[in-house]
Write an enzyme that holds these catalytic residues in place. Structure first.
Site, short mmCIF file in Angstrom:
data_model
loop_
_atom_site.label_atom_id
_atom_site.label_comp_id
_atom_site.label_asym_id
_atom_site.label_seq_id
_atom_site.Cartn_x
_atom_site.Cartn_y
_atom_site.Cartn_z
N SER A 72 0.83 -1.21 0.00
CA SER A 72 0.00 0.00 0.00
C SER A 72 0.87 1.26 0.00
O SER A 72 0.60 2.21 -0.74
CB SER A 72 -0.93 0.02 1.21
OG SER A 72 -1.77 -1.12 1.18
N ASN A 151 -5.33 -9.98 -7.56
CA ASN A 151 -5.37 -10.71 -6.29
C ASN A 151 -6.59 -11.60 -6.14
O ASN A 151 -6.53 -12.65 -5.52
CB ASN A 151 -5.29 -9.73 -5.12
CG ASN A 151 -6.18 -8.52 -5.27
OD1 ASN A 151 -6.20 -7.87 -6.32
ND2 ASN A 151 -6.94 -8.21 -4.24
N GLN A 179 0.96 -9.24 -6.18
CA GLN A 179 0.59 -10.66 -6.28
C GLN A 179 1.49 -11.42 -7.27
O GLN A 179 1.37 -12.64 -7.39
CB GLN A 179 -0.86 -10.81 -6.72
CG GLN A 179 -1.86 -10.37 -5.67
CD GLN A 179 -1.87 -11.24 -4.41
OE1 GLN A 179 -1.38 -12.38 -4.41
NE2 GLN A 179 -2.41 -10.72 -3.33
N SER A 199 5.44 -6.50 -2.02
CA SER A 199 5.27 -6.57 -0.58
C SER A 199 5.75 -7.93 -0.05
O SER A 199 5.34 -8.96 -0.59
CB SER A 199 3.77 -6.39 -0.32
OG SER A 199 3.49 -6.39 1.04
N HIS A 201 5.11 -9.85 2.53
CA HIS A 201 4.28 -10.90 3.16
C HIS A 201 3.49 -11.74 2.17
O HIS A 201 2.88 -12.73 2.56
CB HIS A 201 3.35 -10.29 4.22
CG HIS A 201 2.18 -9.51 3.70
ND1 HIS A 201 0.91 -9.99 3.73
CD2 HIS A 201 2.09 -8.28 3.14
CE1 HIS A 201 0.07 -9.08 3.24
NE2 HIS A 201 0.78 -8.04 2.86
N CYS A 325 -8.26 -7.20 2.45
CA CYS A 325 -8.67 -5.96 3.08
C CYS A 325 -10.19 -5.88 3.16
O CYS A 325 -10.72 -5.14 3.95
CB CYS A 325 -8.15 -4.76 2.30
SG CYS A 325 -6.43 -4.94 1.89
#
Ligand code: PLP
Length: 378
Positions: A72, A151, A179, A199, A201, A325
């Protein structure tokens, strides 16, 4: 109760090697990478090695990688960072209606600041039309943001072709690769891409760390002002060990990518086929051909997706109704609505996202459980 995790597009557990690294390193290294003494040097060496690894894995230069707190932040920095500089008098921003909210909401914000926001259309499988893209990307276009992989659906976009269209018109191209990183090969050398977000994670790295690639020569304004970290483009003391953990995770994922992709693809296909056999009215959402090997999104007509997910969860199986989210919210997925699914159909859809650590036995167990649950609806 056996626990089965099929929600890897929401987040992943730490790669065992990253877990081991963090466990050992956190007992020893705590320095601030900006300090000049031994503790700072140690921290800096992890940061430097992480940047080296990530740059070489993606075909970038070390100076082109900026570390931050995740997807983000990366996306916000890329889009708002380009817009804030107003380096040209171009006003048009183009994106797709099936982006993650991090892109969509940032674009809406930029629209409120006077930029002209336009969307590419997608067809009923979520595919972009390159002819339309050729018409929309023009000499007025400042910035184009298109995700590498979706995603919710797993759809893969024609990044190379969009990049070429942007380059031909002098528009900047940002790609949300949150992704895609660690799941498909990314070689920035061969692409006309200016900015790319990812990202840790999502590929078995730590949460709260991510990176933004900014092609050399592209200027952006920082989102966070303060210290001179990350070339003064992202103030704040870096979480050096987790950043190194992210680099390790990416390295591990890419090292065995082709065999892992085959394995996860065949597990996903086994699950998908099993579900379609159990429920012949079920339909696959998204592009069946060009998609991530780990993702399937299925519409179960007449069945409430949330109830299905709750029943799976009661039996230890984690799947999802859309993007992480939004899980917990009852809104139908904006992605499925953009594909022309009705609100009811969107609410009857469930996403399973796998990893190489899933097994055939887990797929079989899930099919057994689904068969029990679906009988209750019959
Ligand atoms: N972009 C996509 C495609 C995502 O799937 C996600 C997370 O779900 C994000 C961006 C946001 O990433 P992060 O959770 O690291 O902020």
């Amino acid at each position: 109760m056996e626990r089965i995790y099929f929600d890897h597009n929401a987040t992943t557990f730490l790669h065992p090697q990253v877990r081991l690294f963090l466990k050992e390193a956190e007992e020893k290294y705590f320095g601030n990478s900006s300090s000049i003494h031994w503790a700072g040097r140690e921290a800096r060496s992890f940061l430097n090695r992480a940047r080296e690894k990530i740059a070489s894995l993606l075909g970038a230069k070390e100076s082109e990688i900026l570390f931050n707190s995740g997807g983000s932040e990366s996306i916000n920095t890329a889009l708002r960072g380009v817009a804030a500089l107003r380096a040209s008098n171009r006003r048009k921003i183009l994106t797709t209606p099936i982006e993650h909210p991090a892109v969509l909401k940032t674009c809406e914000f930029l629209k409120s600041q006077g930029f002209a926001l336009e969307f590419f259309s997608v067809d009923s499988q979520g595919r972009l039309d390159l002819h339309e893209a050729r018409q929309k990307i023009d000499s007025e276009t400042l910035l184009v943001s298109v995700m590498w992989a979706n995603n919710e659906l797993g759809n893969l976009n024609p990044i190379e072709q969009i990049g070429a269209l942007c380059q031909a018109q002098g528009a900047l191209f940002h790609c949300d690769a949150v992704q895609a990183a660690g799941k498909v090969p990314i070689d920035l050398q061969g692409l006309s891409l200016d900015l790319l977000s990812f990202s840790g994670h999502k590929f078995h790295g730590p949460k709260g760390v991510g990176a933004l690639y900014v092609r050399e020569g592209i200027s952006i304004s920082p989102l966070l002002w303060g210290g001179a970290q990350e070339k003064s483009l992202r103030a704040g003391t870096q979480d050096t060990l987790r950043i190194y953990g992210m680099a390790l995770a990416l390295e591990e994922c890419l090292r065995t990518l082709s065999e892992d992709s085959q394995k996860v693809n065949s597990l996903r296909n086994q699950l998908e086929k099993g579900i379609l056999d159990l429920s012949p009215s079920a339909k696959i959402n998204g592009d069946r051909e060009r998609r991530l090997p780990n993702t399937t999104n299925l519409l179960f007509p007449g069945i409430d997706g949330e109830t299905l997910l709750m029943n799976l969860d009661l039996r230890g199986i984690a799947a999802s109704a859309g993007s992480a989210c939004e899980s917990g919210s009852i809104d139908p997925s904006h992605v499925l609505l953009a594909l022309g699914r009705s609100a009811q159909e969107a609410k009857s859809s469930v996403r399973f996202s796998l990893s190489k650590w899933n097994t055939t036995q887990e797929v079989e167990r899930t099919l057994e459980v689904l068969s029990e649950i679906l009988k209750e609806y019959a």
